[in-house]
Design an enzyme around this catalytic site. Sequence first.
Site, PDB file in Angstrom:
ATOM      1  N   GLU A   1      27.790 -10.789  49.192  1.00  0.00           N
ATOM      2  CA  GLU A   1      28.288 -11.125  47.845  1.00  0.00           C
ATOM      3  C   GLU A   1      29.066  -9.993  46.998  1.00  0.00           C
ATOM      4  O   GLU A   1      30.112  -9.766  46.637  1.00  0.00           O
ATOM      5  CB  GLU A   1      27.584 -11.879  46.604  1.00  0.00           C
TER       6      GLU A   1
ATOM      7  N   HIS B   1      17.996 -30.870  22.127  1.00  0.00           N
ATOM      8  CA  HIS B   1      19.243 -31.963  22.117  1.00  0.00           C
ATOM      9  C   HIS B   1      19.381 -32.466  23.443  1.00  0.00           C
ATOM     10  O   HIS B   1      20.648 -33.028  23.569  1.00  0.00           O
ATOM     11  CB  HIS B   1      20.194 -31.762  21.279  1.00  0.00           C
TER      12      HIS B   1
ATOM     13  N   LYS C   1      20.578  -3.116  46.091  1.00  0.00           N
ATOM     14  CA  LYS C   1      19.302  -2.159  46.540  1.00  0.00           C
ATOM     15  C   LYS C   1      19.607  -1.623  48.111  1.00  0.00           C
ATOM     16  O   LYS C   1      19.544  -0.850  48.455  1.00  0.00           O
ATOM     17  CB  LYS C   1      18.026  -3.185  46.382  1.00  0.00           C
TER      18      LYS C   1
ATOM     19  N   GLU D   1      11.159 -16.419  42.959  1.00  0.00           N
ATOM     20  CA  GLU D   1      11.355 -15.740  44.144  1.00  0.00           C
ATOM     21  C   GLU D   1       9.996 -15.206  44.565  1.00  0.00           C
ATOM     22  O   GLU D   1       9.945 -14.555  45.699  1.00  0.00           O
ATOM     23  CB  GLU D   1      12.635 -14.759  44.126  1.00  0.00           C
TER      24      GLU D   1
ATOM     25  N   LYS E   1      21.481 -17.497  54.720  1.00  0.00           N
ATOM     26  CA  LYS E   1      22.579 -16.342  54.486  1.00  0.00           C
ATOM     27  C   LYS E   1      22.962 -16.191  56.104  1.00  0.00           C
ATOM     28  O   LYS E   1      24.115 -15.992  56.179  1.00  0.00           O
ATOM     29  CB  LYS E   1      21.726 -14.995  54.249  1.00  0.00           C
TER      30      LYS E   1
ATOM     31  N   GLY F   1      13.687  -6.133  43.891  1.00  0.00           N
ATOM     32  CA  GLY F   1      14.945  -6.386  43.321  1.00  0.00           C
ATOM     33  C   GLY F   1      14.747  -6.808  42.011  1.00  0.00           C
ATOM     34  O   GLY F   1      15.552  -6.483  40.914  1.00  0.00           O
ATOM     35  N   ARG F   2      13.909  -8.100  42.056  1.00  0.00           N
ATOM     36  CA  ARG F   2      13.822  -8.724  40.773  1.00  0.00           C
ATOM     37  C   ARG F   2      12.918  -7.973  39.650  1.00  0.00           C
ATOM     38  O   ARG F   2      12.597  -8.498  38.682  1.00  0.00           O
ATOM     39  CB  ARG F   2      13.244 -10.330  41.029  1.00  0.00           C
TER      40      ARG F   2
HETATM   41  O1  F6P Z   1      18.375 -13.395  47.197  1.00  0.00           O
HETATM   42  C1  F6P Z   1      17.818 -12.326  48.018  1.00  0.00           C
HETATM   43  C2  F6P Z   1      17.814 -10.722  47.444  1.00  0.00           C
HETATM   44  O2  F6P Z   1      17.292  -9.955  48.223  1.00  0.00           O
HETATM   45  C3  F6P Z   1      17.215 -10.672  46.099  1.00  0.00           C
HETATM   46  O3  F6P Z   1      15.832 -10.539  46.191  1.00  0.00           O
HETATM   47  C4  F6P Z   1      17.831  -9.552  45.617  1.00  0.00           C
HETATM   48  O4  F6P Z   1      17.719  -9.362  44.090  1.00  0.00           O
HETATM   49  C5  F6P Z   1      19.405 -10.135  45.710  1.00  0.00           C
HETATM   50  O5  F6P Z   1      19.149 -10.693  46.889  1.00  0.00           O
HETATM   51  C6  F6P Z   1      20.159  -8.844  45.643  1.00  0.00           C
HETATM   52  O6  F6P Z   1      20.068  -7.648  46.872  1.00  0.00           O
HETATM   53  P1  F6P Z   1      20.525  -6.328  46.787  1.00  0.00           P
HETATM   54  O7  F6P Z   1      20.209  -5.704  45.372  1.00  0.00           O
HETATM   55  O8  F6P Z   1      19.904  -5.713  47.965  1.00  0.00           O
HETATM   56  O9  F6P Z   1      22.212  -6.428  47.054  1.00  0.00           O
END
Ligand code: F6P
Length: 546
Positions: free
Chosen positions: A216, A388, A210, A356, A508, A270-271
Amino acid sequence: MQVRKQVLSSLSEWKALEEEHRRIEKISMKEMFQREPNRFEDFSISLDNFFLDYSKNCIEEKTLSLLFKLGEACGLKEAISSMFSGEKINITEDRSVLHTALRNLSDRPVYVEGKDVMPAVRSVLEKMKEFSDKVRSGEWKGSTGEAITDIVNIGIGGSDLGPRMVTEALKKYQKPGLNCHFVSNIDGTDLTETLNKVEASTTLFIISSKTFTTQETITNALSARRWLINKLGPSSVSRHFVAISTNRKAVEDFGIDPANMFEFWDWVGGRYSLWSSIGLSICLSIGFENFKHLLEGAFRMDEHFRTRPFSENIPIIMGLLGIWYYNFFHADALAILPYDQYLSNLPAYLQQADMESNGKGVTKEGERIVSYKTGPILFGAAGTNGQHSFYQLLHQGTHFIPCDFIVPANSLNELGEHHNILLSNVIGQTEALMMGKSREEVISEGFKGSLIEHKVFEGNRPSNTIIVERFSPYYLGMLLAMYEHKIFVQGVIWDINSFDQMGVELGKKLAKEILPELKGEEPIKHPIIKKIIEMRRRDDDKGYSS
Ligand code: F6P
């Protein structure tokens, strides 16, 4: 936005529920079933072939009506219409919350700051259709002229968990010969192991983010691009990389052609984004028509949630039952138990969706919450595997954990008696949790002495059972929208903003500050880094590092 004038726990409707809890505590569900012959019919709802049985809960009619009164007192009805109409209910980020617009298959306009967002939504859907048709038909070629056989989605959190879960859940609908992979973790193993499985010339990378700033995702995307360029040269990038983002500038800076960018908007959390272009990997995997069926199922649940009275409203009932347990029975957790191997990623997906969203300790008005609990700890696994491992704790442990059992009436892989055995386990587990096994029953089975107590099941442990006709795109859409709305209902009652995630920031930020110490660019301040460096040397000495 409605301003809550009174703390939730001081509302008379809350106090009435505390009183109701003292009453209900003394009645077992077993007794309730004996007293109420129509309990199953009275406490169940169908929507198409989506069925919720909530009869195995510690409730009576009166409990439900008190929960509905609490919902009314908390402005639930008004909050639902505020969300659907595009009001900026994400107050801390000053944003609308409109994942429902992404699956608004009606002609109704949806306004954000006076502008109808539906034309843009439809145009991105059209672009997704065109692109996925081209890739699936082989018309879209890689830089060496070969068709695409592997899709690698690089993203994390909401840009990973939804598409990952849905493509797995709908594997049966997948196009053979087009494989989907998901890379999320910064741990180099994730990308390396995935790249080991694919050929550069037939791989398409989807960079899903987003913000397009997530450490990452950007690190993984850069490493993937380096790998591709090493194999096929710099000109190959435009045929093998597409991006999904709200941040056009960052996508261009990364070197992805804006023509290969699929847009979405800041009013999609995002979620809550799998319904947007973030669902491109789903679309590629199952085809646009099936993706549309997923949206249709979600839209069906949206309309149900938006229009049905509380007493007939599946997400509202589910949400209020959660409030009943977390706030009055002091439950801390919720077990998500999908009895469908294809849904094995559902607990992980719902962890982000719920934890979240509702893992918050401050009201919308900025007051610290001290007198009631918010979001539950969510966990789960596909049945019967969970039986289990952790079900022992559900049945006889000292925690009180409500459970959601989810199962299709029809298997997508009919195999002898497998599905009947699976279904019998769902029903058996919910009955065992509810009925338990008394001391008398244990004794009548011939057990003696201290062994008796070990064999007793207290019972009276609640569960919902959700049954769908089968896990088609349509019913999966309904299920996921149901959970989204249930989470919303709880956020409204708790008076929290379910749509920001400020709790993820601090760690972060610290990691970014710590990185130069590990890279040797700054003096080491953290003793643990000294230890790590010492251990790295030892590892080198033994020659393990190759
Ligand atoms: O972990 C925080 C967060 O902002 C989430 O809410 C989101 O889904 C994820 O990181 C990834 O964010 P982006 O889509 O901006 O890379």
